[in-house]
Design an enzyme around this catalytic site. Structure first.
Site, PDB file in Angstrom:
ATOM      1  N   ARG A  17      42.404  46.948 -13.266  1.00 45.11           N
ATOM      2  CA  ARG A  17      41.334  47.082 -14.250  1.00 45.11           C
ATOM      3  C   ARG A  17      41.944  47.312 -15.620  1.00 45.11           C
ATOM      4  NH1 ARG A  17      38.285  51.857 -11.048  1.00 45.11           N
ATOM      5  NH2 ARG A  17      37.529  50.697  -9.225  1.00 45.11           N
ATOM      6  N   ARG A  47       0.811  -1.221   0.000  1.00 50.85           N
ATOM      7  CA  ARG A  47       0.000   0.000   0.000  1.00 50.85           C
ATOM      8  C   ARG A  47       0.842   1.267   0.000  1.00 50.85           C
ATOM      9  NH1 ARG A  47      -4.155  -0.209   4.712  1.00 50.85           N
ATOM     10  NH2 ARG A  47      -2.846  -1.859   5.582  1.00 50.85           N
ATOM     11  N   GLU A  60      -7.563 -12.545  14.924  1.00 53.23           N
ATOM     12  CA  GLU A  60      -7.253 -11.669  13.801  1.00 53.23           C
ATOM     13  C   GLU A  60      -8.547 -11.141  13.182  1.00 53.23           C
ATOM     14  OE1 GLU A  60      -4.387 -10.572  12.964  1.00 53.23           O
ATOM     15  OE2 GLU A  60      -3.140 -11.857  14.219  1.00 53.23           O
ATOM     16  N   LYS A  67      31.704  29.020   2.455  1.00 50.66           N
ATOM     17  CA  LYS A  67      32.067  27.612   2.545  1.00 50.66           C
ATOM     18  C   LYS A  67      33.501  27.479   3.042  1.00 50.66           C
ATOM     19  CE  LYS A  67      34.094  25.392  -0.414  1.00 50.66           C
ATOM     20  NZ  LYS A  67      35.503  24.873  -0.605  1.00 50.66           N
ATOM     21  N   TYR A 104      30.572  35.475  -2.701  1.00 52.25           N
ATOM     22  CA  TYR A 104      30.999  34.109  -2.403  1.00 52.25           C
ATOM     23  C   TYR A 104      32.333  34.151  -1.682  1.00 52.25           C
ATOM     24  CZ  TYR A 104      32.830  29.398  -2.967  1.00 52.25           C
ATOM     25  OH  TYR A 104      33.361  28.155  -2.728  1.00 52.25           O
ATOM     26  N   GLY A 144       3.637 -15.511   7.184  1.00 43.50           N
ATOM     27  CA  GLY A 144       2.954 -15.032   8.370  1.00 43.50           C
ATOM     28  C   GLY A 144       3.906 -14.612   9.476  1.00 43.50           C
ATOM     29  N   GLY A 150      -5.929  -7.296  15.387  1.00 42.77           N
ATOM     30  CA  GLY A 150      -6.341  -8.474  16.130  1.00 42.77           C
ATOM     31  C   GLY A 150      -6.989  -8.069  17.447  1.00 42.77           C
ATOM     32  N   ASN A 177      38.658  30.079  -5.773  1.00 43.79           N
ATOM     33  CA  ASN A 177      39.448  29.171  -4.939  1.00 43.79           C
ATOM     34  C   ASN A 177      39.808  27.859  -5.620  1.00 43.79           C
ATOM     35  OD1 ASN A 177      36.639  28.722  -4.842  1.00 43.79           O
ATOM     36  ND2 ASN A 177      36.821  27.482  -3.001  1.00 43.79           N
ATOM     37  N   LYS A 181       9.218  -0.909   2.858  1.00 41.06           N
ATOM     38  CA  LYS A 181       8.405  -0.051   3.715  1.00 41.06           C
ATOM     39  C   LYS A 181       9.175   0.478   4.914  1.00 41.06           C
ATOM     40  CE  LYS A 181       5.086  -1.907   6.196  1.00 41.06           C
ATOM     41  NZ  LYS A 181       3.764  -2.406   6.665  1.00 41.06           N
TER      42      LYS A 181
END
Length: 466
Positions: A450, A15, A160, A361, A376, A78, A137, A396, A22
């Site tokens: 520049r 399901r 059950e 970082k 940054y 079972g 049950g 970097n 699961k």
């Protein structure tokens, strides 16, 4: 007396509509099974046996706990057949506690109380009264003379749901799937199970009738809350359990003094430690290990993982902090965000400002350093009172290796600069806006790099050909 814990985790979980086993679906950031293993480890078990089946390799690779071993149930016939596979792993004597890998929120105190109720001589069942017991049950009770008394008296068996009579389906006390049994007797009962029932399976619950027939006392205990024993069989149930769990964590924090703007919009997927007067706005997610100092304010829609936030710091909305293995540290009174990103190894001292769309970082920023816009900082050491301009970056990475940038105290880096590492900016240096710096900049001086500005008279833009 030895304590063995058996955890059933062989089911496919049809399901769930998923290829993932699961028990590996996540609740609060951890697989369902790992929640159960965490509880089991807290009980000090001498052995923990996980029964796998569907996706066994994946489940076994993801499970971690002390004294852990696995058995496989192939084919799956079972619950009784499942536990039978674990018998060779159990101690000769003592108590065996049976848990379910898809019932993640059972408390250690509840499990411990059930083991104590067993005492190595009785069969102890964890039961709960549900308003809607469909699918569970039923606990069938009766008096010693055998007269029907399904809602009172001693436990005579578990029926059950598919095998229950209409009268038995009216019973609201149900078996949760958790039991504790004397190990020697459990082994004997498991060997005697048959599959004469509507499902053609070997039911673990049939051991109750065997215990009654042998004169072994059958006792019950109940959890503090039904949430502890709710299982997950569908995405709807998983989402419901997630909200229940998060609400419980939110209430614990609020009782300790944390201000949550809306406890229904809060997610804790790890460990969160808070000082006094901490406030957390809506839609925040905390993962791993997070510590918030006194007076910390967390804005809306933040994600914080593996970080320490100092007293008085403000984390503005939409900030993402992820320390991974290295961690992130934010100093006292620092201001972070909005829309900032702190990555592993970001170590910020007191009164640091990291503004919108700034990423840090593996860098240290000393007291009073500021990077307020669109910047940054990677693999950098930044001194006190540095002003790091909008649009500036540390270059970097050379395509093969990372290199470090060192920025001295009181440096001013203008807008749209590129600092090509390895490079050092001396204390008090000023870097002119738009510069590409590939050599060390002297302390206390203006450094500008520049191209010469040129204006061409008579130049015309190209036009699109018709």
């Amino acid at each position: 007396m030895a304590l063995d814990i058996v955890i059933m985790a062989a089911g496919k979980g049809t399901r769930m509509k998923s290829d993932r086993p699961k028990v590996l679906h996540e609740l609060a950031g951890r697989p369902l099974l790992q929640h159960v293993l965490h509880t089991a480890a807290g009980l000090g078990a001498d052995g923990i046996v996980v029964i796998t089946g569907h996706g066994a390799d994946e489940v076994e690779a993801a499970a971690h706990a002390p004294h852990l071993s696995f058995v496989r149930q192939m084919p799956q016939l079972g619950t009784g057949h499942a536990v039978l596979q674990a018998v060779p792993k159990l101690h000769a004597e003592g108590t065996t506690l049976i848990l379910n890998g898809d019932v993640p929120l059972i408390e250690a105190a509840t499990a411990r109380a059930l083991v104590e109720a067993c005492g190595g001589t009785r069969l102890a069942l964890l039961t709960v009264n549900l308003a809607d017991p469909t699918g569970y049950g039923r606990i069938v009770r009766g008096d010693p003379a055998g007269r029907s008394a399904t809602e009172g008296g001693r436990v005579r068996g578990i029926r059950e749901h598919k095998d229950a009579t209409p009268a038995e389906r009216l019973i609201h006390e149900v078996y949760t799937g958790v039991m504790a049994a004397p190990t020697t007797l459990l082994k004997h009962w498991l060997a005697a199970l048959t599959n004469d029932n509507a499902q053609g399976e070997f039911y673990l619950t049939d051991v109750v009738a065997m215990a009654v027939g042998a004169g072994v006392p059958v006792v019950t205990a109940q959890p503090a809350s039904e949430t502890e024993v709710l299982g997950v069989n569908s995405p709807v149930q998983l989402a419901d359990l997630e909200r229940r769990f998060q609400r419980r964590q939110a209430e614990t924090l609020m009782e300790a003094g944390v201000r949550l703007a809306d406890p229904a919009r809060f997610d804790l997927r790890g460990e969160l430690r808070c000082g006094t007067d901490v406030s957390i706005d809506v839609n925040c997610v905390f993962e791993g290990t997070v510590a918030l100092g006194d007076g910390v304010r967390i804005g809306a829609n933040c994600v914080i993982r593996n970080a320490v936030i100092g007293s008085g710091a403000v984390i503005h909305p939409f900030t993402h902090i992820d320390g991974e293995a290295l961690g992130v540290s934010v100093g006292a009174r620092s201001l972070i965000g909005p829309f900032a990103r702190l990555r592993p190894g970001a170590l910020l001292a007191e009164d640091v400002h990291i503004g919108n769309f700034v990423e840090v970082k593996n860098s240290t920023l000393a007291r009073g350093a500021k990077a307020n816009h669109l910047a940054y900082l990677g693999d950098a050491t930044v001194g006190e009172r540095v002003n790091y301009g909008a649009g500036s970056i540390t270059a970097n990475y050379d395509g093969a290796n990372k290199h470090r940038t060192t920025i001295g105290d009181d440096v001013h880096v203008g807008s749209n600069c590129v600092l090509v590492a390895p490079v050092t900016l001396g204390a008090g240096a000023t870097i002119g806006g738009g510069s590409t710096i590939s050599k060390d900049a002297p302390a206390g001086q203006l450094t500008v790099s520049r191209a010469k500005q040129v204006s061409l008279a008579g130049w015309q833009r190209p036009v699109k050909k018709k």
